[in-house]
Design an enzyme around this catalytic site. Structure first.
Site, PDB file in Angstrom:
ATOM      1  N   PRO A   2       0.827  -1.215   0.000  1.00  0.00           N
ATOM      2  CA  PRO A   2       0.000   0.000   0.000  1.00  0.00           C
ATOM      3  C   PRO A   2       0.858   1.259   0.000  1.00  0.00           C
ATOM      4  CG  PRO A   2      -0.704  -1.550   1.692  1.00  0.00           C
ATOM      5  CD  PRO A   2       0.586  -2.053   1.180  1.00  0.00           C
ATOM      6  N   GLY A   3       0.332   2.297  -0.659  1.00  0.00           N
ATOM      7  CA  GLY A   3       0.966   3.595  -0.599  1.00  0.00           C
ATOM      8  C   GLY A   3       2.060   3.833  -1.613  1.00  0.00           C
TER       9      GLY A   3
ATOM     10  N   GLY B  60       1.482   4.134  -4.882  1.00  0.00           N
ATOM     11  CA  GLY B  60       0.960   4.918  -6.003  1.00  0.00           C
ATOM     12  C   GLY B  60       0.354   4.099  -7.125  1.00  0.00           C
ATOM     13  N   LYS B  61      -0.198   2.923  -6.828  1.00  0.00           N
ATOM     14  CA  LYS B  61      -0.762   2.070  -7.882  1.00  0.00           C
ATOM     15  C   LYS B  61      -1.997   2.723  -8.501  1.00  0.00           C
ATOM     16  CE  LYS B  61      -1.284  -1.500  -5.190  1.00  0.00           C
ATOM     17  NZ  LYS B  61      -0.720  -0.961  -3.928  1.00  0.00           N
TER      18      LYS B  61
ATOM     19  N   LYS C 224      12.964  -7.131   0.638  1.00  0.00           N
ATOM     20  CA  LYS C 224      13.792  -7.465   1.800  1.00  0.00           C
ATOM     21  C   LYS C 224      15.036  -6.582   1.871  1.00  0.00           C
ATOM     22  CE  LYS C 224      12.226 -12.297   1.950  1.00  0.00           C
ATOM     23  NZ  LYS C 224      12.569 -13.708   1.749  1.00  0.00           N
TER      24      LYS C 224
ATOM     25  N   SER D 235      11.952 -18.858   4.232  1.00  0.00           N
ATOM     26  CA  SER D 235      13.094 -17.969   4.007  1.00  0.00           C
ATOM     27  C   SER D 235      13.865 -17.654   5.290  1.00  0.00           C
ATOM     28  CB  SER D 235      12.626 -16.674   3.345  1.00  0.00           C
ATOM     29  OG  SER D 235      11.739 -15.981   4.177  1.00  0.00           O
TER      30      SER D 235
END
Length: 801
Positions: free
Chosen positions: A377-378, A380-381, A741, A698
């Protein structure tokens, strides 16, 4: 003029003297009738208003009381000429005359005999004509056929009266007793509802037999109409539900309109629909369906519920942009400039849009691409979709699919349902009034599914360029071409999207931003935007780069820039308050005074340890909001070799911990660990933030490093982060989410990062500045991880005997 007063025609039973018939003058005054034909023996009241007509009546009354009644061919003409009046009329005797207060004259006239006009004079003060009397021929002995015809006419009159025809009883008596064929024909014709020209046609027939046959034809038609009317009335009086009653009324209204030549209330609306259909540029199937629905509407009652349904359908169909498109901006340099103005970075997305424009410039047949922006989120999609629409010169449409569970939201409802509407796709196309907009579907990873269907399955057709050229919405029922629409979907995660749905989209990953990218975004977009929204200007507030950097590093910790924008907005609000209170000097927001507005720096969970520790390794994890670092803590105590795992770990992560322990036990000699060590100690592995579920392979190398650290009592370098899956043989396998990551590690201050060797190719996505700031070590074996993670100054200690 002469005009019939009402439909009741009186018939005199008095016999006119034959001598009086023979004494008819050769020249008679003429009374022109507009909408009636008077037959011999017919008594009719007439209104007279024209001056010439009143003069003709006065002349007749002052002499022989006889007048010639002629019918006009066109009732609208005030002063008709010779060829505008029928040749044959009826000589009538004026029985009474009454002058009315409004200046008109009312007369009661009785037809005597047919007469033909030889010469028509239009001189004043009245019309007159030389006439030739047409006497009724003497009848020979009636044939059987004629006798049968007379009986049929008499029975027809009786039947018409029984079916509701308004025929006075005295007329029925005269008809039953009259013997003359011609007189019966005239009597019957006078009581039929036929047009003026048809009545004149009967008057023109001098042969009584032919005249009666013609009258019988009209009588037969009248009986058929009366029979149908009676049948409809009988059915209407029976037990029928509301719909049957409405049908009856519609049929009756239709018959009335047909007889009167009038249109219904919705005729103008239907005419408008027909004109729209002629101008519509759409497929043949669409036009046929529209024509069918317009025809249905023309047969419905304006007040019926079904009429409203058809009207709504037609309004929707005509409002859709079947062949209306926006003109694409094919200037590649201009489009790139617009994209760069609106968004910093995002090179892959911008490159893809420019490629599409390049192909579009060369070929107009290219189908609209279907892109899927995936990222935290955030970043700019959604705003990127608006920017793409602006750069292409197209209209922008956005719908949010988060939480949508009903398939009808996509495909629409069938018209049989009350309140049915098209789906969101068609509704949005109608709103933007273009068949090639940029269509953004937000949150496709949060689409639900229940007993009402699976919306993501319904979207399979919408988002397939090989199918969506003939997308059928349930409400429309006809194909609509979506192939020119540029579909863009957004998601935070790819995993919840069903495979068939995901396969139809071109996935473009939008990872989190680096600190440098956030700085540029803030300076170029966020700060000017917030200054404008808070009614400020650079005369009142300025931000330094140092201030923005401090906000990014000490007050926010996110993949996107939403919290960064909120912090900037907080500062702008405080400055706006000062300006409102009267301060007119500029406020310079710098790194030194940032705490005055935002308070002390915040403590974030991903801050590194202050010193190297035994049994604490730094790992990195991928989340839907970007990447985060996590600490793996390991501890040992005297016991019997049990392994405890805490911290809301998933099954895969638990199995990674067991694999790490197995590797340590199987390679104990290599690390100078006594064979009794694992049998005499218990091990506890914990990952903090126990309320947050964690899973995935992972963290395997991180767990193994922390576990071996407590076994050999060696400290782990605090600013070394690691990720990778471990096998029982000690191999390090590749993992995903490398860019997220790495960015998380860089935000936390990590200087060295250990990655699986196969993930070396993923560094191509890492910004060059981060590559310079951080050291990346690629490993194939867990031994290489230990060599780079343990502090060199520590001395190895033999933990076993």
């Amino acid at each position: 003029m002469g005009k019939k007063e009402n439909n009741d025609i009186d018939q005199m039973d008095d016999v006119i003297d034959e001598k009086e018939k023979l004494n008819i003058p050769k020249k008679l005054p003429v009374l022109l009738l507009r909408d009636i034909v008077v037959f011999p023996y017919m008594v009719v009241p007439l209104f007279v208003g024209r001056e010439k007509s009143k003069n003709a009546i006065d002349h007749a009354l002052s002499s022989h009381r006889m007048i010639l009644l002629l019918t006009q061919k066109n009732m609208e003409i005030e002063e008709p000429k010779r060829d505008e009046v029928y040749d044959i009329g009826t000589v009538a005797l004026i029985m009474r005359m009454l002058k009315l207060p409004d200046g008109r004259v009312r007369i009661l006239a009785q037809g005597i005999v047919r007469a033909e006009v030889k010469k028509f004079e239009q001189d004043k003060p009245f019309y007159s004509a030389e006439v030739k009397v047409i006497p009724e021929p003497d009848e020979e002995k009636k044939s059987i056929e004629m006798e049968a015809l007379i009986r049929n006419v008499r029975s027809g009159l009786e039947k018409a009266s029984s079916l509701g025809k308004n025929i006075p009883p005295e007329i029925m008596i005269i008809a039953a007793n009259v013997d003359e064929t011609g007189r019966l024909a005239d009597l019957t014709a006078a009581h039929l509802d036929i047009k003026v020209d048809e009545s004149q046609g009967i008057l023109n027939i001098t042969d009584p037999s032919k005249r009666l046959k013609k009258v019988y034809e009209y009588l037969t038609k009248e009986l058929e109409l009366l029979g149908v009317q009676s049948k409809i009335s009988t059915e209407a009086k029976g037990e029928m539900d509301k719909l049957q009653k409405q049908y009856f009324l519609r049929q009756q209204m239709k018959a009335i309109q047909k007889e009167l030549g009038e249109g219904s209330e919705i005729q103008e609306e239907i005419k408008a629909y027909r004109q729209k259909l002629k101008k519509l540029k759409a497929g043949q199937e669409v036009k046929e369906e529209l024509d069918k629905q317009i025809s249905r509407l023309s047969q419905m009652h304006p007040e019926s519920a079904e009429t409203a349904v058809v009207r709504n359908y037609l309004d929707w169909m005509f409002a859709l942009p079947w062949n209306k498109s926006s003109v694409d901006n094919l200037n590649l340099k201009k489009a790139k400039k617009i994209l760069d103005e609106d968004h910093y970075g995002l090179d892959k997305v911008k490159e893809r849009i420019i490629e599409y424009l390049g192909v579009r410039k060369l070929s107009k047949r290219i189908k609209g691409p279907i892109l899927c922006f995936v990222g935290p989120p955030g970043v700019g999609k959604t705003s990127l979709g608006r920017s793409i629409a602006r750069s292409l010169g197209r209209k922008f449409v956005r719908i949010s699919l988060g939480g949508v569970r009903d398939e009808a939201e996509i495909r629409g409802h069938r018209r049989t349902y009350v309140g049915a509407l098209p789906g969101r796709i068609i509704q949005s196309i109608r709103r933007c009034n273009s068949n090639n907009p940029v269509f953004m579907m937000d949150e496709v990873d949060k689409i639900g599914a229940d007993f009402r269907g699976d919306p993501s399955s319904a979207l399979l057709e919408v988002l397939d360029p090989e199918q969506n050229y003939s997308f059928r919405d349930h409400y429309l029922g006809v194909p609509f071409d979506l192939s020119r629409v540029m579909f863009i979907t957004t998601a935070n995660l790819l995993d919840p999207i069903q495979p068939a749905f995901r396969d139809r989209m071109e996935v473009i990953q939008i990872p989190g931003y680096t600190e440098e990218e956030k700085l540029q975004i803030a300076l170029q977009h966020l700060v000017p935007k917030q200054i404008k929204e808070h009614a400020l200007s650079h005369r009142f507030i300025t931000f330094t780069k140092g201030a923005i950097k401090k906000i990014i590093s000490l007050y926010t910790r996110e993949a996107g820039v939403r919290n960064l924008e909120r912090e900037i907005a907080t500062i702008c609000r405080k400055v706006a308050r000062k300006v409102a209170e009267g301060k007119k000097t500029v406020t310079r927001v710098a790194a030194q005074n940032i705490e005055r507005y935002l308070g002390p720096p915040r403590i974030f969970k991903d801050q590194l340890l202050k010193e190297d520790r035994v049994g604490v390794a730094t790992g990195v994890a991928w989340t839907a909001t970007g990447g985060e670092i996590l600490f793996v803590e390991a501890s040992r105590m005297e016991g019997k070799g049990r392994l405890s795992l805490t911290g809301s770990l998933g099954d895969v992560m638990k199995e990674s911990a067991e694999a790490a322990l197995t590797y340590a036990r199987s390679h104990a000699k290599e690390f100078n660990i006594s064979h009794k060590f694992f049998a005499e100690h218990d091990f506890h592995i914990h990952i903090p933030e126990g309320a947050i579920p964690k899973d995935g392979p992972s963290a395997g190398v991180t767990i193994a490093t922390a576990l071996l650290s407590v076994c050999v009592n060696r400290r782990i370098i605090r600013d070394v982060a690691m990720t990778g899956e471990i096998t029982l043989r000690g191999n390090v396998l590749p993992v995903g989410g490398i860019k997220e990551k790495v960015l998380a590690a860089q935000r936390a201050g990590v200087t060295k990062m250990i990655l699986p060797y196969p993930n070396k190719k993923d560094l191509i996505d890492i910004p060059r500045k981060i590559k310079k700031e951080m050291e990346f070590i690629f490993v194939n074996d867990i031994q290489e991880v230990f060599q780079n993670a343990f502090a060199n100054k520590d001395q190895r200690k033999n933990t076993g005997g």
